[in-house]
Scaffold this motif. Structure first.
Motif, short mmCIF file in Angstrom:
data_model
loop_
_atom_site.label_atom_id
_atom_site.label_comp_id
_atom_site.label_asym_id
_atom_site.label_seq_id
_atom_site.Cartn_x
_atom_site.Cartn_y
_atom_site.Cartn_z
N ALA A 161 -49.57 -38.14 -98.35
CA ALA A 161 -50.52 -37.45 -97.49
C ALA A 161 -51.52 -37.00 -98.15
O ALA A 161 -52.82 -36.75 -97.56
N LEU A 162 -51.63 -36.47 -99.58
CA LEU A 162 -52.51 -35.78 -100.24
C LEU A 162 -53.63 -37.15 -100.86
O LEU A 162 -54.71 -36.86 -100.86
N THR A 163 -53.09 -38.23 -101.05
CA THR A 163 -54.22 -39.33 -101.53
C THR A 163 -54.94 -39.63 -100.00
O THR A 163 -55.93 -40.26 -100.21
N GLU B 170 -65.29 -28.32 -91.18
CA GLU B 170 -64.64 -26.96 -91.18
C GLU B 170 -64.27 -26.55 -89.79
O GLU B 170 -64.98 -26.77 -88.95
N LEU B 171 -62.78 -26.09 -89.79
CA LEU B 171 -62.24 -25.59 -88.54
C LEU B 171 -61.27 -24.44 -88.60
O LEU B 171 -61.08 -24.06 -89.72
N PRO B 172 -61.48 -23.68 -87.78
CA PRO B 172 -60.42 -22.49 -87.64
C PRO B 172 -59.02 -22.80 -87.81
O PRO B 172 -58.57 -23.91 -87.37
N SER B 173 -58.37 -22.00 -88.66
CA SER B 173 -57.06 -22.20 -89.10
C SER B 173 -56.12 -22.59 -87.79
O SER B 173 -55.35 -23.32 -87.58
N ALA B 174 -56.05 -21.79 -86.73
CA ALA B 174 -55.31 -22.04 -85.75
C ALA B 174 -55.60 -23.39 -84.93
O ALA B 174 -54.64 -24.07 -84.54
N VAL B 175 -56.87 -23.65 -84.80
CA VAL B 175 -57.04 -25.23 -84.44
C VAL B 175 -56.67 -26.25 -85.18
O VAL B 175 -55.91 -27.04 -84.91
N ALA B 176 -56.89 -26.17 -86.70
CA ALA B 176 -56.30 -27.22 -87.47
C ALA B 176 -54.91 -27.25 -87.62
O ALA B 176 -54.16 -28.47 -87.67
N LEU B 177 -54.14 -26.28 -87.64
CA LEU B 177 -52.75 -26.22 -87.72
C LEU B 177 -52.26 -26.52 -86.40
O LEU B 177 -51.09 -27.37 -86.40
N GLY B 178 -52.73 -26.02 -85.23
CA GLY B 178 -51.97 -26.46 -83.98
C GLY B 178 -52.18 -27.74 -83.79
O GLY B 178 -51.33 -28.50 -83.07
N ALA B 179 -53.37 -28.46 -84.16
CA ALA B 179 -53.79 -29.99 -83.79
C ALA B 179 -52.70 -30.70 -84.65
O ALA B 179 -52.35 -31.83 -84.02
N ALA B 180 -52.90 -30.46 -85.99
CA ALA B 180 -51.77 -31.26 -86.92
C ALA B 180 -50.29 -31.23 -86.30
O ALA B 180 -49.77 -32.17 -86.34
N LEU C 159 -48.31 -39.34 -83.09
CA LEU C 159 -49.46 -40.18 -83.52
C LEU C 159 -49.78 -40.23 -85.24
O LEU C 159 -50.62 -40.77 -85.56
N THR C 160 -49.32 -39.04 -85.81
CA THR C 160 -49.39 -39.03 -87.18
C THR C 160 -47.99 -38.90 -88.05
O THR C 160 -47.40 -38.11 -87.54
N PRO C 161 -48.05 -39.62 -89.34
CA PRO C 161 -47.00 -39.20 -90.05
C PRO C 161 -46.68 -37.97 -90.71
O PRO C 161 -45.83 -37.56 -91.30
N SER C 162 -48.05 -37.30 -90.88
CA SER C 162 -47.93 -35.97 -91.56
C SER C 162 -47.44 -34.61 -90.68
O SER C 162 -48.52 -34.50 -89.78
N PRO C 163 -46.75 -33.93 -91.11
CA PRO C 163 -46.74 -32.73 -90.50
C PRO C 163 -47.47 -31.70 -90.92
O PRO C 163 -48.25 -31.59 -91.82
N ALA C 164 -47.63 -30.52 -89.86
CA ALA C 164 -48.72 -29.61 -90.12
C ALA C 164 -48.49 -28.96 -91.57
O ALA C 164 -49.22 -28.36 -92.03
N GLY C 165 -47.33 -28.86 -92.07
CA GLY C 165 -46.98 -28.19 -93.63
C GLY C 165 -48.01 -29.05 -94.42
O GLY C 165 -48.07 -28.20 -95.49
#
Length: 384
Positions: A211-213, A278-288, A296-302
């Protein structure tokens, strides 16, 4: 996530397998009979970090013999190969005569079913630790990740190797790594005489896919407002040399490994030439979270936490033993950018060129996809 390459798991080895080792068990013939060094066994030996370590140990004058274990035979002809699944209790017989076992047979593939991944990683580690003790091995080297320290806004920069492990199981594979570490701590109590060394690399680069690469495959680098990302990399070559130090018992305990120092987000953006979104935390974490939940994505919000908060580490124990990294953070980042060139990822999900072009025109980031989902949900709740 930053960790060893996942190993391709093939059918369980048996007596009829073409690569099955039919020679008597244990170590019978030294690569160099005059060498008085250790016999080292490596699991997950056919590919990735395991294959690189086997090759390095086989060429090392301080190693008497290399035992290589995987579900398929690798390329190193001078190693003694055993073809089997590390979860098979028969591995104990293959380890007889070994002094040290380096356990690298982990599955950290983003696409693997999480329950199957955990079952393989935890059961495999349990079996290897028990088998090593039964075979008279006196040291097992485990490889996890510096991610086990957790990415938190109040982390020290850098974290010491003795820092508390504050990660949770919310990021890809981190729950497995925490359980592996727990098993490693318990093993010497359950099996007196067995020592366990744990190696924790920073963001691993060099033929890896995590996920990081994949963060660097996006058209924009997602930055959460108010966060302080810090980046410390570890090239696979440096991890292999650190594992060699551990296998030769030049260092022990819990060991962090990575480049000297770290890069701030602004430095990463300047070096990479990739602009931020750049996005607000709530939007980025909620979207992820939403995109992962609907598949739709393999990566959890964590996983996002590791791009938000610091988790860089000191490598003081390896330094004290004389080890030094050959790579700098700047050099590893340049190598990573070369590796991912031409790949297109949105929220950890790989896209084809056609899809990427269309998504890029619309601002292809988890941020925009997630923001749209959040706005739609809010409108439905308000009846708009």
């Amino acid at each position: 996530m930053s960790s060893p390459d996942p190993q391709v798991r093939e059918p369980h080895g048996d007596e009829n397998h073409p690569d099955h080792d039919e020679r008597p068990e244990g170590v019978r013939q030294s690569r160099n009979p005059s060498v008085r060094g250790p016999v080292v066994a490596v699991t997950g030996a056919a590919a990735g970090v395991g294959a690189a370590l086997v090759a390095r140990l086989a060429a090392c004058d301080e190693v008497k013999q290399v035992i290589a274990i995987d579900e398929r035979r690798g390329d190193c002809a001078s190693a003694q190969w055993h073809v089997l699944d590390v979860r098979d209790p028969a591995i104990a017989e293959k380890l007889r005569g070994a002094d040290v076992v380096v356990h690298l047979a982990l599955d950290l593939d983003l696409e693997t079913d999480p329950a199957a991944r955990t079952a393989y990683n935890v059961r495999g580690t349990q079996t290897v630790l028990t088998a090593a003790a039964a075979a008279g091995v006196h040291r097992v080297v485990l490889c996890t990740s510096a991610m086990v320290y957790g990415a938190l806004p109040d982390n020290d920069i850098p974290l010491t190797e003795d820092s508390e492990l504050r990660a949770t199981a919310e990021a890809t594979g981190v729950g497995d790594l925490l359980e592996i570490e727990r098993l490693g701590r318990r093993a010497p109590r359950a099996h007196p005489g067995l020592n366990v060394t744990v190696v924790r690399p920073a963001v691993l680069v060099g033929g890896t896919d995590t996920a990081l690469t994949r963060y660097f495959e996006s058209p924009r680098l997602l930055v959460v407002a108010g966060s302080r990302p810090t980046w410390q990399f570890c090239h696979v070559e440096d991890l292999v040399s650190a594992l060699e130090y551990a296998a030769l018992e030049k260092v022990e305990g819990e060991l962090a490994v990575g480049c000297e120092g770290w890069l701030e987000q602004e430095e990463v953006e300047e070096l990479s030439g990739i602009r931020r979104m750049e996005l607000p935390s709530a939007v980025a974490l909620g979207a992820a979270a939403r995109l992962h939940r609907i598949g739709l994505t393999p990566s959890p919000a964590g996983d996002l936490a590791y791009t938000m908060h610091p988790w860089v580490v000191s490598v003081s124990r390896l330094h004290a033993a004389g080890w030094r990294p050959r790579w700098t953070n700047e050099e590893v980042l340049a190598e990573l950018l070369q590796e991912v060139a031409g790949r297109h990822t949105v929220a950890g999900r790989r896209l084809g060129r056609k899809d990427a072009t269309a998504a890029g025109a619309a601002g292809a980031t988890v941020a925009l996809l997630g923001a749209a989902a959040v706005v739609r949900a809010a409108r439905r709740r308000r009846g708009l």
